[in-house]
Scaffold this motif. Structure first.
Motif, PDB file in Angstrom:
ATOM      1  N   ASP A   1      71.961  20.863  12.082  1.00 37.76           N
ATOM      2  CA  ASP A   1      71.476  21.968  12.923  1.00 37.76           C
ATOM      3  C   ASP A   1      70.052  22.332  12.614  1.00 37.76           C
TER       4      ASP A   1
ATOM      5  N   TYR B   1      77.618  12.343  14.703  1.00 39.68           N
ATOM      6  CA  TYR B   1      76.531  13.272  15.028  1.00 39.68           C
ATOM      7  C   TYR B   1      76.962  14.435  15.924  1.00 39.68           C
ATOM      8  N   ARG B   2      78.254  14.613  16.160  1.00 41.10           N
ATOM      9  CA  ARG B   2      78.722  15.685  17.047  1.00 41.10           C
ATOM     10  C   ARG B   2      79.071  16.971  16.301  1.00 41.10           C
ATOM     11  N   SER B   3      79.380  16.864  15.001  1.00 37.51           N
ATOM     12  CA  SER B   3      79.865  18.024  14.257  1.00 37.51           C
ATOM     13  C   SER B   3      79.237  18.089  12.871  1.00 37.51           C
ATOM     14  N   THR B   4      79.225  19.290  12.334  1.00 36.90           N
ATOM     15  CA  THR B   4      78.821  19.474  10.948  1.00 36.90           C
ATOM     16  C   THR B   4      80.053  19.264  10.072  1.00 36.90           C
TER      17      THR B   4
ATOM     18  N   ARG C   1      76.152  16.036  12.281  1.00 43.29           N
ATOM     19  CA  ARG C   1      75.119  16.739  13.051  1.00 43.29           C
ATOM     20  C   ARG C   1      74.357  17.659  12.103  1.00 43.29           C
TER      21      ARG C   1
END
Length: 179
Positions: A179, A136-139, A177
């Motif tokens: 946005d 869940y920290r990055s796309t 993640r």
């Protein structure tokens, strides 16, 4: 007991507890005969060269080019050495990988080679990448950009592949993640 002896004693106890080896010592050993060692770090080493630091210490270098003999407690205490002077070199990791491979430990050899490709990545950037790899920290795009950076800037092809694989797995499991 002086500080160097105390550190050696503590390290011996730690290593003994980790590996169960009652005979661990941290004494400075005389270098092996030059004739027994490979002429350069470009040559192959094998299980007969293990432990490398004892049998061929002239092959072991830090990333800043220092030899084991350069890493003394007195130099550390006087400030002549920095933490970065203790960072292992990619060449030394490759030698360790060759020994692991020769002993039939292929997965360990692959891990050593992957570590070798990450030596060039600055510590702060490496920590940021590890953080970005948490769920869940990055796309997916951000992870693919990190992979491109690892491969293009640092030549870390295997690690880049792992980052791409992580991005794909996170996508399939809904761990990216949004946005």
């Amino acid at each position: 007991m002086d500080q160097e002896q105390l550190i050696r004693q503590i390290m011996a106890e730690v290593m003994q507890n980790l590996g169960g080896n009652d005979n661990v010592t941290f004494e400075k050993k005389a270098p092996a005969a030059a004739a027994a060692a490979p002429a350069s770090s470009g040559q192959k080493v094998g299980v007969a060269d293990y432990p490398l630091a004892e049998k061929n210490p002239q092959l072991v270098k830090t990333d800043s080019g220092l030899s084991l003999d350069d890493l003394t407690f007195d130099k550390l205490k006087s400030g002549q050495l920095k933490a970065s002077d203790f960072k292992i070199s990619a060449e030394t990791l490759e030698l360790q990988a060759q020994i692991a491979e020769d002993s039939g430990r292929g997965p360990l050899a692959r891990n050593m080679r992957r570590a070798a490709e990450l030596v060039a990545v600055p510590d702060q950037r490496l920590l940021a990448i590890y953080n970005a790899l948490r769920p869940y920290r990055s796309t997916k795009t951000e992870l693919y950009d990190i992979a491109a950076e690892l491969e293009g800037t640092y030549g870390a092809k295997v690690s880049a592949g792992f980052v791409r694989q992580a991005a794909d797995v996170y996508e399939s499991r809904g761990r990216l993640r949004v946005d």
